[in-house]
Motif scaffolding. Structure first.
Motif, PDB file in Angstrom:
ATOM      1  N   PRO A 219       0.672  -1.622  -0.001  1.00 55.98           N
ATOM      2  CA  PRO A 219      -0.412   0.330  -0.124  1.00 55.98           C
ATOM      3  C   PRO A 219       1.103   1.534   0.141  1.00 55.98           C
ATOM      4  CG  PRO A 219      -0.081  -1.197   2.214  1.00 55.98           C
ATOM      5  CD  PRO A 219       0.813  -2.194   1.418  1.00 55.98           C
ATOM      6  N   ARG A 220       0.103   2.364  -0.900  1.00 53.32           N
ATOM      7  CA  ARG A 220       1.373   3.757  -1.109  1.00 53.32           C
ATOM      8  C   ARG A 220       0.413   4.668   0.135  1.00 53.32           C
ATOM      9  NH1 ARG A 220       2.022   7.070  -6.638  1.00 53.32           N
ATOM     10  NH2 ARG A 220       4.193   8.785  -5.459  1.00 53.32           N
ATOM     11  N   ASP A 221       1.112   5.673   0.567  1.00 58.52           N
ATOM     12  CA  ASP A 221       0.631   6.275   1.535  1.00 58.52           C
ATOM     13  C   ASP A 221       0.121   7.379   0.210  1.00 58.52           C
ATOM     14  OD1 ASP A 221       0.061   8.500   3.399  1.00 58.52           O
ATOM     15  OD2 ASP A 221       2.371   7.886   4.461  1.00 58.52           O
ATOM     16  N   PRO A 222      -0.997   7.837  -0.227  1.00 59.28           N
ATOM     17  CA  PRO A 222      -1.144   8.810  -0.642  1.00 59.28           C
ATOM     18  C   PRO A 222      -0.736   9.990  -0.222  1.00 59.28           C
ATOM     19  CG  PRO A 222      -3.081   8.516   0.362  1.00 59.28           C
ATOM     20  CD  PRO A 222      -2.024   7.034   1.049  1.00 59.28           C
ATOM     21  N   LEU A 223      -1.432  10.879   1.151  1.00 59.47           N
ATOM     22  CA  LEU A 223      -1.091  11.706   1.835  1.00 59.47           C
ATOM     23  C   LEU A 223       0.736  11.610   1.842  1.00 59.47           C
ATOM     24  CD1 LEU A 223      -1.371  13.959   3.464  1.00 59.47           C
ATOM     25  CD2 LEU A 223      -1.033  12.368   5.399  1.00 59.47           C
ATOM     26  N   ARG A 224       1.627  11.687   2.184  1.00 64.64           N
ATOM     27  CA  ARG A 224       2.857  11.916   1.583  1.00 64.64           C
ATOM     28  C   ARG A 224       3.294  12.035   0.419  1.00 64.64           C
ATOM     29  NH1 ARG A 224       8.111   7.522   2.452  1.00 64.64           N
ATOM     30  NH2 ARG A 224       9.939   9.112   1.772  1.00 64.64           N
ATOM     31  N   ALA A 225       2.369  11.381  -0.686  1.00 65.82           N
ATOM     32  CA  ALA A 225       2.286  11.594  -2.345  1.00 65.82           C
ATOM     33  C   ALA A 225       2.504  13.319  -2.375  1.00 65.82           C
ATOM     34  CB  ALA A 225       1.901  11.100  -3.426  1.00 65.82           C
ATOM     35  N   ILE A 226       0.753  13.559  -1.928  1.00 63.96           N
ATOM     36  CA  ILE A 226       0.663  14.708  -1.949  1.00 63.96           C
ATOM     37  C   ILE A 226       1.409  16.217  -1.660  1.00 63.96           C
ATOM     38  CG2 ILE A 226      -1.676  16.690  -1.570  1.00 63.96           C
ATOM     39  CD1 ILE A 226      -3.264  13.985  -2.007  1.00 63.96           C
ATOM     40  N   GLN A 227       1.304  15.572  -0.226  1.00 64.99           N
ATOM     41  CA  GLN A 227       2.935  16.244   0.472  1.00 64.99           C
ATOM     42  C   GLN A 227       4.002  16.847  -0.215  1.00 64.99           C
ATOM     43  OE1 GLN A 227       2.577  14.534   4.607  1.00 64.99           O
ATOM     44  NE2 GLN A 227       1.054  15.744   5.345  1.00 64.99           N
ATOM     45  N   SER A 228       5.212  15.577  -0.862  1.00 62.38           N
ATOM     46  CA  SER A 228       5.585  15.826  -1.428  1.00 62.38           C
ATOM     47  C   SER A 228       5.232  16.492  -3.318  1.00 62.38           C
ATOM     48  CB  SER A 228       6.049  14.384  -2.514  1.00 62.38           C
ATOM     49  OG  SER A 228       7.213  14.980  -2.922  1.00 62.38           O
ATOM     50  N   LYS A 229       3.843  16.665  -3.638  1.00 64.87           N
ATOM     51  CA  LYS A 229       4.081  17.137  -5.027  1.00 64.87           C
ATOM     52  C   LYS A 229       3.693  18.752  -4.707  1.00 64.87           C
ATOM     53  CE  LYS A 229       1.009  17.308  -8.418  1.00 64.87           C
ATOM     54  NZ  LYS A 229      -0.464  17.068  -9.117  1.00 64.87           N
ATOM     55  N   ASP A 230       2.607  19.066  -3.511  1.00 63.94           N
ATOM     56  CA  ASP A 230       2.887  20.728  -2.716  1.00 63.94           C
ATOM     57  C   ASP A 230       3.816  21.243  -2.696  1.00 63.94           C
ATOM     58  OD1 ASP A 230      -0.187  20.114  -2.846  1.00 63.94           O
ATOM     59  OD2 ASP A 230      -0.590  19.586  -0.916  1.00 63.94           O
ATOM     60  N   ALA A 231       4.884  20.564  -1.828  1.00 67.73           N
ATOM     61  CA  ALA A 231       5.657  20.611  -1.690  1.00 67.73           C
ATOM     62  C   ALA A 231       6.577  21.834  -2.709  1.00 67.73           C
ATOM     63  CB  ALA A 231       7.163  20.260  -1.437  1.00 67.73           C
ATOM     64  N   HIS A 232       6.413  21.424  -4.318  1.00 66.56           N
ATOM     65  CA  HIS A 232       7.269  21.714  -5.393  1.00 66.56           C
ATOM     66  C   HIS A 232       6.427  22.994  -6.133  1.00 66.56           C
ATOM     67  CE1 HIS A 232      11.388  20.266  -4.474  1.00 66.56           C
ATOM     68  NE2 HIS A 232      10.827  18.974  -4.483  1.00 66.56           N
ATOM     69  N   LEU A 233       5.264  22.972  -6.062  1.00 65.53           N
ATOM     70  CA  LEU A 233       4.145  23.827  -6.832  1.00 65.53           C
ATOM     71  C   LEU A 233       4.584  25.107  -6.494  1.00 65.53           C
ATOM     72  CD1 LEU A 233       0.824  22.436  -4.859  1.00 65.53           C
ATOM     73  CD2 LEU A 233       1.909  22.455  -8.035  1.00 65.53           C
ATOM     74  N   SER A 234       4.122  25.310  -7.876  1.00 67.23           N
ATOM     75  CA  SER A 234       4.823  27.177  -8.162  1.00 67.23           C
ATOM     76  C   SER A 234       3.324  27.608  -7.391  1.00 67.23           C
ATOM     77  CB  SER A 234       4.434  27.493 -10.002  1.00 67.23           C
ATOM     78  OG  SER A 234       4.503  28.567  -9.868  1.00 67.23           O
ATOM     79  N   GLN A 235       4.446  29.456  -6.825  1.00 67.81           N
ATOM     80  CA  GLN A 235       3.205  29.764  -6.465  1.00 67.81           C
ATOM     81  C   GLN A 235       2.799  31.253  -7.461  1.00 67.81           C
ATOM     82  OE1 GLN A 235       2.815  29.628  -3.407  1.00 67.81           O
ATOM     83  NE2 GLN A 235       3.837  27.626  -3.244  1.00 67.81           N
ATOM     84  N   PHE A 236       2.456  31.199  -8.792  1.00 63.56           N
ATOM     85  CA  PHE A 236       2.637  31.565 -10.044  1.00 63.56           C
ATOM     86  C   PHE A 236       0.789  32.117 -10.104  1.00 63.56           C
ATOM     87  CE2 PHE A 236       1.080  33.211 -14.236  1.00 63.56           C
ATOM     88  CZ  PHE A 236       1.927  33.910 -14.106  1.00 63.56           C
ATOM     89  N   LEU A 237       0.050  32.785  -9.538  1.00 66.80           N
ATOM     90  CA  LEU A 237      -1.156  32.894  -9.645  1.00 66.80           C
ATOM     91  C   LEU A 237      -1.128  33.585 -11.153  1.00 66.80           C
ATOM     92  CD1 LEU A 237      -1.495  34.604  -6.093  1.00 66.80           C
ATOM     93  CD2 LEU A 237      -2.003  31.731  -7.216  1.00 66.80           C
ATOM     94  N   PRO A 238      -2.510  33.384 -11.866  1.00 71.40           N
ATOM     95  CA  PRO A 238      -2.468  33.747 -13.387  1.00 71.40           C
ATOM     96  C   PRO A 238      -3.887  34.969 -12.843  1.00 71.40           C
ATOM     97  CG  PRO A 238      -3.063  31.608 -13.336  1.00 71.40           C
ATOM     98  CD  PRO A 238      -2.400  31.797 -11.596  1.00 71.40           C
ATOM     99  N   THR A 239      -3.599  35.869 -12.278  1.00 72.43           N
ATOM    100  CA  THR A 239      -4.411  36.705 -12.673  1.00 72.43           C
ATOM    101  C   THR A 239      -5.085  37.332 -13.753  1.00 72.43           C
ATOM    102  OG1 THR A 239      -3.656  38.306 -11.645  1.00 72.43           O
ATOM    103  CG2 THR A 239      -3.878  36.470 -10.017  1.00 72.43           C
ATOM    104  N   SER A 240      -5.463  38.153 -13.976  1.00 70.33           N
ATOM    105  CA  SER A 240      -6.265  38.773 -14.330  1.00 70.33           C
ATOM    106  C   SER A 240      -5.254  40.583 -15.027  1.00 70.33           C
ATOM    107  CB  SER A 240      -7.873  39.716 -14.574  1.00 70.33           C
ATOM    108  OG  SER A 240      -8.048  40.289 -13.751  1.00 70.33           O
ATOM    109  N   ARG A 241      -5.080  41.018 -14.140  1.00 74.30           N
ATOM    110  CA  ARG A 241      -3.643  42.108 -13.346  1.00 74.30           C
ATOM    111  C   ARG A 241      -2.545  41.874 -14.224  1.00 74.30           C
ATOM    112  NH1 ARG A 241       0.496  42.970 -10.355  1.00 74.30           N
ATOM    113  NH2 ARG A 241       0.528  45.784 -10.507  1.00 74.30           N
ATOM    114  N   ARG A 242      -2.052  39.979 -14.111  1.00 76.87           N
ATOM    115  CA  ARG A 242      -1.053  39.919 -14.097  1.00 76.87           C
ATOM    116  C   ARG A 242      -0.804  39.470 -15.986  1.00 76.87           C
ATOM    117  NH1 ARG A 242       4.117  39.638 -12.828  1.00 76.87           N
ATOM    118  NH2 ARG A 242       3.050  38.666 -10.305  1.00 76.87           N
TER     119      ARG A 242
END
Length: 282
Positions: A219-242
């Protein structure tokens, strides 16, 4: 005939830019002409020279175009690079970009992922870039700075507000700051080439873990996989102003031909640029 037209072009400039002033001078000339013929011998200033001096100031007084310079490695080109060049172009009229050589990158940061040719193609493809200098030095030396000022007519050297230090701890832009020809832009948070490499490595680890899970039937720990992915998520926000900042704020003309292409465009590279350039020809 052409030479005569060009030599009198200041007259037409005068009529266009200063109609009232030009009319007053013509009236003055007429009055002086009458008085001179009547009284004789009265010295009259040379109106053609006066008009020429006045109206040529309009041409000579044109605002000088400001040329700015920004350099970088531009390895694994990302939106942070694009945003930096967008900000740099806003500080002048023409943007010249220096792409640091492979040798300089190796000496100061480590080996680049993309070759010089690939990085040049990526930088040249951006709409804000007017000229590109290949094999630029990592640090602004006195010799290179003089070349920028004299040969490339650069007015200001630009860099982000993040520190750029050489291996000995000195500021790579110290000379440009010392002579007062340095301007600073805001660094785009949440992305860097190093961060992108980290995302790639994390993705490879997740893939390997998934393969191990399938092989071992554990069994694979899904929470650990999500946390690992979230650690490298971009902080870029494609707002209308941007989005507006990156657009040219105008749509296609009434008779324009619109071409559509889609794609993931993940890890944007020189091949993507080549395809988009080809589509512009349709």
């Amino acid at each position: 005939m052409t030479m005569e037209y060009e030599s009198n072009s200041w007259i037409w400039d005068g009529l266009y830019y200063y109609p009232h002033f030009f009319g007053g001078l013509m009236l003055t000339a007429a009055l002086l002409g009458v008085s001179t013929s009547y009284f004789g011998g009265i010295g009259v200033f040379s109106l053609p020279h006066l008009w020429s001096d006045c109206f040529h100031k309009k041409k000579c007084g044109k605002k000088k175009r400001v040329r700015v310079y920004m350099d970088g490695c531009f390895d694994l080109m990302h939106y942070g690079h694009a945003n930096a060049l967008r900000q740099a172009k806003a500080l002048g009229d023409e943007l010249v970009v220096g792409v640091v050589s492979d040798e300089e990158i190796i000496a100061n940061k480590g080996p680049p992922v993309l070759s010089m040719e690939e990085r040049l193609a990526l930088v040249s493809g951006l709409k804000w870039v007017d000229e590109v200098i290949a094999n630029a030095p990592y640090a602004i030396t006195e010799q290179f700075m003089n070349r920028l000022f004299n040969e490339h007519k650069i007015d200001y050297i630009i860099h982000g507000d993040d520190p750029c230090l050489l291996p000995d701890g000195t500021d790579a832009y110290a000379l440009a700051k010392k002579v007062g020809r340095y301007k600073q832009i805001k660094r785009t948070e949440g992305v860097s080439s190093t961060d992108i490499v980290g995302r790639i490595l994390s993705s490879m680890e997740d893939t390997k873990a998934c393969e191990d899970h399938n092989n071992a039937s554990l069994p694979r720990d899904p929470l650990r996989a999500i946390q690992s992915k979230d650690a490298h998520l971009s902080q870029f926000l494609p707002t209308s102003r941007r989005i507006v900042q990156f657009s040219n704020c105008k749509g296609p003309g009434p008779n324009a031909r619109v071409v559509y292409i889609d794609g993931a465009f993940d890890l944007f590279h020189a091949g993507h640029v080549e395809v988009l350039n080809i589509l512009k020809l349709f």
